[in-house]
Design a protein around this motif. Structure first.
Motif, mmCIF file in Angstrom:
data_model
loop_
_atom_site.group_PDB
_atom_site.id
_atom_site.type_symbol
_atom_site.label_atom_id
_atom_site.label_comp_id
_atom_site.label_asym_id
_atom_site.label_seq_id
_atom_site.Cartn_x
_atom_site.Cartn_y
_atom_site.Cartn_z
ATOM 1 N N PHE A 1 0.780 -1.242 -0.053
ATOM 2 C CA PHE A 1 -0.485 0.097 -0.090
ATOM 3 C C PHE A 1 0.594 1.524 0.096
ATOM 4 O O PHE A 1 2.119 1.262 0.140
ATOM 5 C CB PHE A 1 -1.123 -0.255 0.677
ATOM 6 N N GLY A 2 -0.112 2.178 -0.265
ATOM 7 C CA GLY A 2 0.893 4.095 -0.480
ATOM 8 C C GLY A 2 -0.103 4.814 -1.092
ATOM 9 O O GLY A 2 -0.789 4.268 -0.462
ATOM 10 N N ALA A 3 1.043 5.650 -1.246
ATOM 11 C CA ALA A 3 -0.136 7.257 -1.198
ATOM 12 C C ALA A 3 -1.260 7.202 0.158
ATOM 13 O O ALA A 3 -2.549 7.993 -0.067
ATOM 14 C CB ALA A 3 -1.534 7.092 -2.290
ATOM 15 N N GLY A 4 -0.294 7.467 1.126
ATOM 16 C CA GLY A 4 -1.347 8.094 2.427
ATOM 17 C C GLY A 4 0.183 6.824 3.140
ATOM 18 O O GLY A 4 -0.055 5.761 2.943
ATOM 19 N N PHE A 5 -0.655 6.955 5.052
ATOM 20 C CA PHE A 5 -0.084 5.280 5.765
ATOM 21 C C PHE A 5 -0.911 4.389 6.805
ATOM 22 O O PHE A 5 -2.003 6.236 7.139
ATOM 23 C CB PHE A 5 0.748 6.530 6.592
ATOM 24 N N SER A 6 -1.588 3.834 6.699
ATOM 25 C CA SER A 6 -2.039 2.852 7.496
ATOM 26 C C SER A 6 -1.457 2.993 9.466
ATOM 27 O O SER A 6 -0.535 1.476 8.871
ATOM 28 C CB SER A 6 -3.473 2.402 6.470
ATOM 29 N N ARG A 7 -2.202 2.385 9.939
ATOM 30 C CA ARG A 7 -1.075 2.211 10.960
ATOM 31 C C ARG A 7 -2.137 0.380 11.652
ATOM 32 O O ARG A 7 -2.107 -0.894 11.719
ATOM 33 C CB ARG A 7 -2.159 2.379 12.254
ATOM 34 N N ASP A 8 -3.971 0.566 10.628
ATOM 35 C CA ASP A 8 -4.604 -0.475 11.092
ATOM 36 C C ASP A 8 -4.376 -1.839 10.474
ATOM 37 O O ASP A 8 -4.390 -2.611 10.908
ATOM 38 C CB ASP A 8 -5.673 0.653 10.645
ATOM 39 N N VAL A 9 -4.063 -1.435 8.836
ATOM 40 C CA VAL A 9 -3.537 -2.476 8.269
ATOM 41 C C VAL A 9 -2.671 -3.394 9.049
ATOM 42 O O VAL A 9 -2.561 -4.278 8.584
ATOM 43 C CB VAL A 9 -3.053 -2.592 6.810
ATOM 44 N N PHE A 10 -1.381 -3.535 9.407
ATOM 45 C CA PHE A 10 -0.470 -3.880 10.210
ATOM 46 C C PHE A 10 -1.147 -5.370 10.972
ATOM 47 O O PHE A 10 -0.799 -6.232 10.924
ATOM 48 C CB PHE A 10 1.023 -2.870 11.125
ATOM 49 N N GLU A 11 -2.619 -4.952 11.593
ATOM 50 C CA GLU A 11 -2.703 -5.223 12.317
ATOM 51 C C GLU A 11 -3.244 -6.610 11.419
ATOM 52 O O GLU A 11 -3.964 -7.789 11.831
ATOM 53 C CB GLU A 11 -4.168 -4.630 13.425
ATOM 54 N N LEU A 12 -4.355 -6.072 10.506
ATOM 55 C CA LEU A 12 -4.792 -6.866 9.584
ATOM 56 C C LEU A 12 -3.754 -7.870 9.113
ATOM 57 O O LEU A 12 -4.417 -9.426 8.668
ATOM 58 C CB LEU A 12 -6.048 -6.524 8.174
ATOM 59 N N GLY A 13 -2.473 -7.620 8.369
ATOM 60 C CA GLY A 13 -1.816 -8.648 8.040
ATOM 61 C C GLY A 13 -1.227 -9.380 9.260
ATOM 62 O O GLY A 13 -1.080 -11.137 9.282
ATOM 63 N N LYS A 14 -0.848 -9.130 10.762
ATOM 64 C CA LYS A 14 -1.016 -10.117 11.508
ATOM 65 C C LYS A 14 -1.795 -10.967 12.078
ATOM 66 O O LYS A 14 -1.581 -12.045 12.263
ATOM 67 C CB LYS A 14 -0.887 -9.402 13.094
ATOM 68 N N GLU A 15 -3.224 -10.451 12.348
ATOM 69 C CA GLU A 15 -3.977 -11.590 12.346
ATOM 70 C C GLU A 15 -4.525 -12.686 10.711
ATOM 71 O O GLU A 15 -4.788 -14.292 11.586
ATOM 72 C CB GLU A 15 -5.503 -10.984 12.145
ATOM 73 N N SER A 16 -3.919 -12.347 9.749
ATOM 74 C CA SER A 16 -3.681 -13.642 9.263
ATOM 75 C C SER A 16 -3.418 -14.053 7.781
ATOM 76 O O SER A 16 -2.884 -14.665 7.276
ATOM 77 C CB SER A 16 -4.718 -12.445 8.093
ATOM 78 N N GLY A 17 -1.476 -13.262 9.175
ATOM 79 C CA GLY A 17 -0.108 -13.696 8.362
ATOM 80 C C GLY A 17 0.220 -13.364 6.682
ATOM 81 O O GLY A 17 1.288 -14.452 6.617
ATOM 82 N N VAL A 18 -0.769 -12.874 6.469
ATOM 83 C CA VAL A 18 -0.341 -11.817 5.068
ATOM 84 C C VAL A 18 0.953 -10.631 5.487
ATOM 85 O O VAL A 18 0.082 -10.000 6.034
ATOM 86 C CB VAL A 18 -1.731 -11.824 3.833
ATOM 87 N N PRO A 19 2.036 -10.452 4.786
ATOM 88 C CA PRO A 19 2.695 -10.042 4.849
ATOM 89 C C PRO A 19 2.352 -8.710 4.162
ATOM 90 O O PRO A 19 1.552 -8.344 3.203
ATOM 91 C CB PRO A 19 3.962 -10.162 3.800
ATOM 92 N N ILE A 20 2.548 -7.463 5.000
ATOM 93 C CA ILE A 20 2.182 -5.712 4.803
ATOM 94 C C ILE A 20 3.492 -5.844 3.651
ATOM 95 O O ILE A 20 4.608 -5.140 5.021
ATOM 96 C CB ILE A 20 1.205 -5.440 5.543
ATOM 97 N N VAL A 21 3.241 -4.998 3.040
ATOM 98 C CA VAL A 21 4.383 -3.681 2.427
ATOM 99 C C VAL A 21 4.465 -2.777 2.368
ATOM 100 O O VAL A 21 3.335 -2.106 1.049
ATOM 101 C CB VAL A 21 4.619 -4.311 0.949
ATOM 102 N N PRO A 22 4.889 -1.834 2.661
ATOM 103 C CA PRO A 22 4.543 -0.321 2.758
ATOM 104 C C PRO A 22 5.287 0.483 1.727
ATOM 105 O O PRO A 22 6.423 -0.116 1.649
ATOM 106 C CB PRO A 22 4.059 0.153 4.512
#
Length: 311
Positions: free
Chosen positions: A97-118
């Motif tokens: 994700f880009g064009a701005g910054f989200s903190r919430d998305v990292f929690e979704l990544g941790k819960e699902s095990g899907v890597p988050i790459v800003p």
């Protein structure tokens, strides 16, 4: 040279940039993943159901193992979180994700095990991302295509960030040739992200006219504009881009409310679609500043073959 991003092992540290609107879709992303890289579907401006369908289509097109299929979503999009959840539910290997910054998305990544790459453009945001749980970081300079987060070129910011971040760092902006990739790795990047080079590919689902804009571009033809998303962006000079530069655009008469914030000076989504359809007069053609280096339209296989030797 394989690379590990969270729990994901990828054969080649090459990310194909997620270019909206509908430039990076299933066919392109699948072709890159087939060659061992990370193919990204651009989720911005799609509905969650459209995005799920595109991920499914890409999965069916991927012919080999070793690569990865991800989704790129602009934080500036109104349905950002819905698209992230749809991507995870549909089995995307990672979220960019880009064009701005989200903190919430990292929690979704941790819960699902899907890597988050800003996608970040400063050491400060890179450090915050790492602390929040980013599995890798894409460092993008002001010489990249599309929406930008800094005036500094990638060559000016990658080295500092790469030295002070422990997760994999991908350099983005200005990578058109294998020599550009070598230069990026010499700065300490673990891999590269390329967008513009993949627009001029057989598998990219934009018009031939759009691709020819890249082939015919000369050095200096890419200029910075102010997008209605409230962010600067790089685009090939064209009649409509000149209107933007001269502040001669007209407010859109209809609006789908796709962005969290919009200046309403013009509809960037509409103009990008017109560009991808090959409308030279009315379209916007996003491109990196070095797109002029692209001399021919190639298959993804041939592009990846040229860059494979770097790694």
């Amino acid at each position: 040279m394989s690379i590990k991003i969270g729990n994901l092992q990828v054969e080649l540290p090459i990310i194909q940039g997620g270019m909206a609107i509908r430039a990076s879709m299933a066919r392109l992303a699948a072709a890159v993943a087939t060659e061992g890289g990370i193919g990204l579907i651009a989720g911005t401006a799609l509905s969650p159901e459209e995005l799920k369908s595109e991920i499914k289509k890409a999965r069916e097109l991927i012919k080999t193992k070793g690569g990865a299929l991800g989704v790129n979503i602009m934080f500036a999009a109104n349905n950002f979180i819905d698209l992230v959840k749809a991507s995870i539910n549909a089995g995307a290997d990672l979220i960019v994700f880009g064009a701005g910054f989200s903190r919430d998305v990292f929690e979704l990544g941790k819960e699902s095990g899907v890597p988050i790459v800003p996608i970040v453009s400063s050491l400060k945001l890179a450090k915050i991302s790492e602390r929040l749980g980013a599995s890798a970081i894409i460092v993008e300079g002001g010489n990249a295509g599309g929406h930008l987060g800094t005036d500094l070129d990638s060559w000016d910011i990658v080295e500092e960030i790469a030295k002070k971040i422990s997760v994999p760092v991908f350099g983005a902006g200005g990578v058109i040739t294998p020599d550009d990739a070598r230069r990026m790795l010499a700065l300490g990047a673990d891999g590269i992200q390329m967008g513009s080079r993949f627009i001029a590919s057989d598998e990219c689902e934009v018009s031939d006219e759009f691709k020819e804009m890249y082939i015919n571009a000369k050095e200096g033809d890419v200029v910075e504009i102010m997008s209605s998303a409230g962010l600067p962006a790089n685009a090939i000079i064209s009649p409509y881009v000149e209107k933007i530069l001269n502040e001669e655009t007209e407010r859109p008469t209809k609006c789908s409310g796709c962005l969290k914030k919009c200046t309403m000076t013009f509809c960037v989504n509409e103009r990008l679609v017109k560009g991808h359809e090959g409308d030279h007069e009315e379209g916007i053609f996003f491109a990196g500043k070095d797109a002029w280096k692209i001399e021919e339209i190639l298959s993804v296989e041939d592009i990846m073959k040229k860059f494979r030797e770097v790694f």
